[in-house]
Scaffold this motif. Structure first.
Motif, PDB file in Angstrom:
ATOM      1  N   ASP A   1     -95.803  -9.971   1.103  1.00  0.00           N
ATOM      2  CA  ASP A   1     -94.460  -9.752   2.005  1.00  0.00           C
ATOM      3  C   ASP A   1     -94.070  -8.496   1.962  1.00  0.00           C
ATOM      4  OD1 ASP A   1     -93.649  -9.480  -0.611  1.00  0.00           O
ATOM      5  OD2 ASP A   1     -92.009 -10.813  -0.593  1.00  0.00           O
ATOM      6  N   GLY A   2     -95.131  -7.494   1.682  1.00  0.00           N
ATOM      7  CA  GLY A   2     -95.044  -6.144   1.658  1.00  0.00           C
ATOM      8  C   GLY A   2     -94.100  -5.461   0.654  1.00  0.00           C
ATOM      9  N   ARG A   3     -93.645  -6.352  -0.390  1.00  0.00           N
ATOM     10  CA  ARG A   3     -92.958  -5.515  -1.518  1.00  0.00           C
ATOM     11  C   ARG A   3     -93.935  -4.959  -2.233  1.00  0.00           C
ATOM     12  NH1 ARG A   3     -88.973 -10.187  -4.167  1.00  0.00           N
ATOM     13  NH2 ARG A   3     -90.801 -11.539  -3.561  1.00  0.00           N
ATOM     14  N   GLY A   4     -93.584  -4.095  -3.098  1.00  0.00           N
ATOM     15  CA  GLY A   4     -94.324  -3.407  -3.946  1.00  0.00           C
ATOM     16  C   GLY A   4     -94.261  -4.294  -5.279  1.00  0.00           C
ATOM     17  N   LEU A   5     -95.669  -4.458  -5.891  1.00  0.00           N
ATOM     18  CA  LEU A   5     -96.036  -5.153  -7.032  1.00  0.00           C
ATOM     19  C   LEU A   5     -95.671  -4.719  -8.275  1.00  0.00           C
ATOM     20  CD1 LEU A   5     -97.480  -7.899  -7.438  1.00  0.00           C
ATOM     21  CD2 LEU A   5     -99.466  -6.554  -8.074  1.00  0.00           C
ATOM     22  N   VAL A   6     -94.829  -5.122  -9.380  1.00  0.00           N
ATOM     23  CA  VAL A   6     -94.305  -4.703 -10.538  1.00  0.00           C
ATOM     24  C   VAL A   6     -95.292  -4.967 -11.581  1.00  0.00           C
ATOM     25  CG1 VAL A   6     -92.270  -4.408 -12.088  1.00  0.00           C
ATOM     26  CG2 VAL A   6     -91.801  -4.857  -9.469  1.00  0.00           C
ATOM     27  N   SER A   7     -96.132  -4.028 -12.126  1.00  0.00           N
ATOM     28  CA  SER A   7     -96.918  -4.255 -13.097  1.00  0.00           C
ATOM     29  C   SER A   7     -96.216  -4.184 -14.390  1.00  0.00           C
ATOM     30  CB  SER A   7     -98.368  -3.323 -12.885  1.00  0.00           C
ATOM     31  OG  SER A   7     -98.710  -3.549 -11.755  1.00  0.00           O
ATOM     32  N   VAL A   8     -96.244  -4.978 -15.260  1.00  0.00           N
ATOM     33  CA  VAL A   8     -95.641  -5.023 -16.511  1.00  0.00           C
ATOM     34  C   VAL A   8     -96.268  -5.151 -17.873  1.00  0.00           C
ATOM     35  CG1 VAL A   8     -93.576  -5.972 -17.874  1.00  0.00           C
ATOM     36  CG2 VAL A   8     -93.396  -6.210 -15.545  1.00  0.00           C
ATOM     37  N   LEU A   9     -96.615  -4.161 -18.511  1.00  0.00           N
ATOM     38  CA  LEU A   9     -97.535  -4.104 -19.668  1.00  0.00           C
ATOM     39  C   LEU A   9     -96.712  -4.609 -20.905  1.00  0.00           C
ATOM     40  CD1 LEU A   9    -100.135  -3.465 -20.960  1.00  0.00           C
ATOM     41  CD2 LEU A   9     -99.499  -1.298 -21.306  1.00  0.00           C
ATOM     42  N   GLU A  10     -97.028  -5.873 -21.165  1.00  0.00           N
ATOM     43  CA  GLU A  10     -96.384  -6.386 -22.431  1.00  0.00           C
ATOM     44  C   GLU A  10     -96.838  -5.919 -23.765  1.00  0.00           C
ATOM     45  OE1 GLU A  10     -93.844  -8.905 -22.462  1.00  0.00           O
ATOM     46  OE2 GLU A  10     -93.597  -8.409 -20.276  1.00  0.00           O
ATOM     47  N   LEU A  11     -95.887  -5.224 -24.509  1.00  0.00           N
ATOM     48  CA  LEU A  11     -96.300  -4.564 -25.616  1.00  0.00           C
ATOM     49  C   LEU A  11     -95.619  -5.190 -27.021  1.00  0.00           C
ATOM     50  CD1 LEU A  11     -96.005  -0.807 -24.429  1.00  0.00           C
ATOM     51  CD2 LEU A  11     -98.127  -2.254 -24.875  1.00  0.00           C
ATOM     52  N   PRO A  12     -94.972  -6.174 -26.881  1.00  0.00           N
ATOM     53  CA  PRO A  12     -94.258  -6.595 -28.377  1.00  0.00           C
ATOM     54  C   PRO A  12     -95.330  -7.033 -29.365  1.00  0.00           C
ATOM     55  CG  PRO A  12     -93.225  -7.761 -26.407  1.00  0.00           C
ATOM     56  CD  PRO A  12     -94.276  -6.884 -25.764  1.00  0.00           C
ATOM     57  N   ALA A  13     -96.594  -7.441 -29.006  1.00  0.00           N
ATOM     58  CA  ALA A  13     -97.582  -7.812 -29.906  1.00  0.00           C
ATOM     59  C   ALA A  13     -98.163  -6.540 -30.618  1.00  0.00           C
ATOM     60  CB  ALA A  13     -98.405  -8.639 -29.477  1.00  0.00           C
TER      61      ALA A  13
ATOM     62  N   ASP B   1    -100.536 -11.774  -5.468  1.00  0.00           N
ATOM     63  CA  ASP B   1    -101.713 -10.911  -5.251  1.00  0.00           C
ATOM     64  C   ASP B   1    -101.873 -10.372  -3.835  1.00  0.00           C
ATOM     65  OD1 ASP B   1    -104.935 -10.337  -5.037  1.00  0.00           O
ATOM     66  OD2 ASP B   1    -104.047  -9.875  -7.120  1.00  0.00           O
ATOM     67  N   SER B   2    -102.247  -9.222  -3.601  1.00  0.00           N
ATOM     68  CA  SER B   2    -102.400  -8.661  -2.337  1.00  0.00           C
ATOM     69  C   SER B   2    -103.761  -8.234  -1.610  1.00  0.00           C
ATOM     70  CB  SER B   2    -101.528  -7.077  -2.192  1.00  0.00           C
ATOM     71  OG  SER B   2    -101.885  -6.651  -1.037  1.00  0.00           O
ATOM     72  N   ASP B   3    -103.932  -8.521  -0.588  1.00  0.00           N
ATOM     73  CA  ASP B   3    -105.334  -8.421  -0.011  1.00  0.00           C
ATOM     74  C   ASP B   3    -105.381  -7.029   0.560  1.00  0.00           C
ATOM     75  OD1 ASP B   3    -106.004 -11.211  -0.170  1.00  0.00           O
ATOM     76  OD2 ASP B   3    -105.050 -11.704   1.385  1.00  0.00           O
ATOM     77  N   GLU B   4    -104.243  -6.188   0.357  1.00  0.00           N
ATOM     78  CA  GLU B   4    -104.514  -4.706   0.998  1.00  0.00           C
ATOM     79  C   GLU B   4    -105.135  -4.067   0.169  1.00  0.00           C
ATOM     80  OE1 GLU B   4    -100.623  -3.632   2.327  1.00  0.00           O
ATOM     81  OE2 GLU B   4    -100.973  -1.579   2.412  1.00  0.00           O
ATOM     82  N   THR B   5    -105.837  -3.093   0.540  1.00  0.00           N
ATOM     83  CA  THR B   5    -106.766  -2.151  -0.070  1.00  0.00           C
ATOM     84  C   THR B   5    -105.679  -1.115  -0.780  1.00  0.00           C
ATOM     85  OG1 THR B   5    -108.345  -2.271   1.890  1.00  0.00           O
ATOM     86  CG2 THR B   5    -108.466  -0.168   0.264  1.00  0.00           C
ATOM     87  N   PRO B   6    -105.916  -0.991  -2.090  1.00  0.00           N
ATOM     88  CA  PRO B   6    -105.208  -0.083  -2.928  1.00  0.00           C
ATOM     89  C   PRO B   6    -105.309   1.488  -2.229  1.00  0.00           C
ATOM     90  CG  PRO B   6    -106.671  -1.538  -4.300  1.00  0.00           C
ATOM     91  CD  PRO B   6    -107.032  -1.712  -2.796  1.00  0.00           C
ATOM     92  N   GLY B   7    -104.044   1.687  -2.320  1.00  0.00           N
ATOM     93  CA  GLY B   7    -103.944   3.225  -1.914  1.00  0.00           C
ATOM     94  C   GLY B   7    -104.088   3.474  -0.314  1.00  0.00           C
ATOM     95  N   ALA B   8    -104.042   2.273   0.241  1.00  0.00           N
ATOM     96  CA  ALA B   8    -104.183   2.295   1.865  1.00  0.00           C
ATOM     97  C   ALA B   8    -102.743   2.805   2.259  1.00  0.00           C
ATOM     98  CB  ALA B   8    -104.471   1.032   2.446  1.00  0.00           C
ATOM     99  N   ALA B   9    -102.793   3.338   3.503  1.00  0.00           N
ATOM    100  CA  ALA B   9    -101.496   3.869   4.099  1.00  0.00           C
ATOM    101  C   ALA B   9    -100.550   2.486   4.383  1.00  0.00           C
ATOM    102  CB  ALA B   9    -101.879   4.471   5.434  1.00  0.00           C
ATOM    103  N   ARG B  10     -99.270   2.420   4.108  1.00  0.00           N
ATOM    104  CA  ARG B  10     -98.546   1.314   4.503  1.00  0.00           C
ATOM    105  C   ARG B  10     -97.299   1.803   5.208  1.00  0.00           C
ATOM    106  NH1 ARG B  10     -98.058   2.399  -1.774  1.00  0.00           N
ATOM    107  NH2 ARG B  10    -100.301   1.427  -2.526  1.00  0.00           N
ATOM    108  N   ASP B  11     -97.043   0.816   5.959  1.00  0.00           N
ATOM    109  CA  ASP B  11     -95.781   0.620   6.850  1.00  0.00           C
ATOM    110  C   ASP B  11     -94.792  -0.531   6.564  1.00  0.00           C
ATOM    111  OD1 ASP B  11     -94.267   1.315   8.893  1.00  0.00           O
ATOM    112  OD2 ASP B  11     -95.098   0.422  10.392  1.00  0.00           O
ATOM    113  N   VAL B  12     -93.930   0.053   5.511  1.00  0.00           N
ATOM    114  CA  VAL B  12     -93.271  -0.985   4.872  1.00  0.00           C
ATOM    115  C   VAL B  12     -91.653  -0.609   5.257  1.00  0.00           C
ATOM    116  CG1 VAL B  12     -92.298  -2.236   2.943  1.00  0.00           C
ATOM    117  CG2 VAL B  12     -94.720  -1.822   3.382  1.00  0.00           C
ATOM    118  N   THR B  13     -90.895  -1.241   6.085  1.00  0.00           N
ATOM    119  CA  THR B  13     -89.615  -1.097   6.391  1.00  0.00           C
ATOM    120  C   THR B  13     -88.636  -0.946   5.070  1.00  0.00           C
ATOM    121  OG1 THR B  13     -89.786  -1.701   8.460  1.00  0.00           O
ATOM    122  CG2 THR B  13     -87.757  -1.456   7.879  1.00  0.00           C
TER     123      THR B  13
END
Length: 534
Positions: A268-280, A3-15
């Motif tokens: 660690d600066g990586r983008g979070l992958v949000s996965v919506l599980e739909l099999p059910a 989980d990230s403490d960064e404000t959603p949508g804030a400017a990012r400086d990720v190499t």
């Protein structure tokens, strides 16, 4: 789970995290056939780019002719298409991994339950090593930061809900499969509730308002704006009831999902992958495809304009896209087209995932600048027609595309993307890289542990049923009934403080009384899709 403490949508400086084994952009044609050298030159970008694979020509894979996508062009949208079993899911996994590594959050819908492996390191094997060697990839097993969601908590995932008010009449009409007249009537019901302060949090609220507006007390409320037919109201109520019997009540209510959760980064600066599980809920395609459109509409409504950016704020993969367009009204299709056209200026890229380009309307297809086309079959006349139509959507190329598209193997695709200048790149038959994460689902107990250890689980796990339209209208009805009873009693038998006075004097009843015939505050305004504006 992270989980990230960064404000959603804030400017990012990720190499950007480039693959250490990735070949440099092709600058020399010494060892390449002329046609391959020309293709490779079209993919020799100077800025950050994702590595997809290497050029295929005459059955040979050229590792020193990489095929790439500039990160800055990913908000120009895209299409991933191909027949079942050709490798679309693994392509999504590959792209999602590289986006995450470059600090770009990703949203994926997992219809079949085989995307959860992106959270775990992949398994080394001779086959993986062979593929990596063919495309010039230095392969290392790696898992990526993920959050897992489930519609209404049906299945394994953090429950994802929307209020009926937020979902709006246009999207709900598509889920309920209403015709144009019924959709307009549903819009009238929402208009009344919006203007009178009657909160529609769940389906029982919507049923209560619909029933009230065709009652003797409620009919006069819509008299000035056309009224609501009892027959149409009956159709709407029956559709809602049938929808509830399918288990849909769980999808609507509170706490409502905050779509800015999708924009987070891992620590660690990586983008979070949000996965919506739909099999059910894969047997409810109209529901989940429309729910995906609600997420996209919410992002469109809530995000600020950012113009051109060096990398997207989010890339949204819209799986089973044909379900969204099937049976859609002209107005609905126009809203999709406009949303896709405008959302790129908010830094969001949208990739539609389906079997053939013909599943996507031409006005939408024309806005998809990046194309990954897996193999197509030509077993029937309809298949052959679809193949020819697909070929016509590509720029001219030295390939015989009809032959190439039917001859591609699993994990191979024909690709064209937008270059850094915005021009289409040369068409390239491509052997794709191997994903670094697990190519298959994680064990159920591991997935359950990941979900329950998330910081978001406590925020969304338990449904909340606050006072809303159903409670207000129920209290008002009880009040009216008691007033009628008391009025009919002989004068001497009336109580000093009757139940009617208690009910009528309550805050709930006063709130409703003010709402009948009187606008409370400002009416809710709605977007292209009828979703609530924030």
């Amino acid at each position: 789970m992270t989980d990230s403490d960064e404000t959603p949508g804030a400017a990012r400086d990720v190499t950007p995290r480039a693959d250490p084994g990735a070949p440099p952009p092709a600058t020399s044609s010494v060892s390449l056939p002329p046609a391959v050298a020309e293709i490779a030159t079209g993919y020799a970008f100077t800025g950050p780019a994702m590595e997809l694979g290497s050029v295929l020509w005459d059955g040979q894979c050229h590792a020193d002719a990489p095929v790439r996508i500039p990160l800055a062009m990913l908000n120009r949208h895209g299409l991933v298409a191909g027949a079942t079993g050709t490798g679309k899911t693994k392509t999504l996994q590959l792209i999602a991994e590289q986006l995450s590594a470059n600090g770009v959050p990703v949203f994926l819908a997992d219809v079949k339950g085989d995307v959860s492996g992106i959270s775990a390191p992949g398994q080394d094997s001779p086959k993986v090593r062979e593929r990596a060697g063919q495309v010039g990839q230095t392969w290392e097993a790696a898992g990526f930061p993920c959050e897992f969601y489930a519609l209404g908590g049906i299945g394994t995932g953090i429950p994802l809900r929307a209020t009926v008010t937020s979902f709006g009449p246009v999207l709900l009409s598509k889920v309920l499969q209403l015709n144009q007249t019924q959709e307009q009537s549903l819009g009238l019901i929402f208009h009344y509730a919006d203007s009178k302060g009657l909160e529609l949090y769940d389906l029982k609220d919507l049923k209560a308002v619909t029933g009230f507006l065709v009652s003797d007390v409620g009919k006069p409320e819509l008299k000035g704006i056309g009224g609501l037919s009892s027959v149409t109201a009956g159709v709407i109520l029956r559709s809602i009831t049938a929808f509830e019997q399918q288990g849909a009540s769980d999808f609507f209510g509170e706490p409502e999902f905050d779509v800015t959760e999708l924009l987070r980064l891992a620590p660690d600066g990586r983008g979070l992958v949000s996965v919506l599980e739909l099999p059910a809920v894969q047997d409810k395609p109209q529901l989940f495809s429309t729910f995906l459109m609600w997420l996209l509409a919410e992002l469109f409504n809530g995000l600020p304009e950012v113009g051109d950016v060096d990398r997207p704020k989010l890339v949204f993969f819209f799986d089973e896209a044909h379900l969204l367009f099937s049976g859609a009204s002209k107005a609905f299709l126009e809203s999709i087209t406009q949303t896709v056209r405008l959302i790129r200026s908010k830094g969001v890229g949208v990739f539609f995932v389906t079997q053939t380009p013909k599943d996507v309307p031409a006005d939408v297809l024309g806005q998809l600048g990046n194309r990954v086309q897996h193999a197509l079959r030509a077993f029937t006349p309809d298949d052959a027609k679809a193949l020819k139509a697909t070929v016509r959507t590509f720029p001219k190329s030295p390939y015989d595309l009809e032959s190439t598209l039917t001859g591609l193997g699993t994990g191979e695709a024909v690709i064209t993307v937008l270059s850094e200048s915005g021009a289409p790149t040369p068409v390239a038959a491509t052997r794709l890289r191997a994903p670094q994460s697990l190519m298959g689902p994680v064990p159920g107990e591991d997935l359950d542990r990941l979900v329950k250890s998330s910081l978001l689980y406590g925020r969304y796990a338990e449904a909340v049923d606050r006072e809303s339209a159903f409670e207000k209208l129920s209290a008002a009805e009880r009040g009216r009934e008691e007033v009628a009873v008391q009025a009919a009693l002989p004068e001497g038998k009336k109580e000093d403080k009757s139940l009617a006075e208690q009910v009528v004097g309550s805050g709930i009843f006063r709130s409703l009384a003010r709402s009948v015939g009187t606008q409370l505050g400002r009416e809710i305004t709605r977007s292209l899709f009828g979703t609530r504006r924030r």
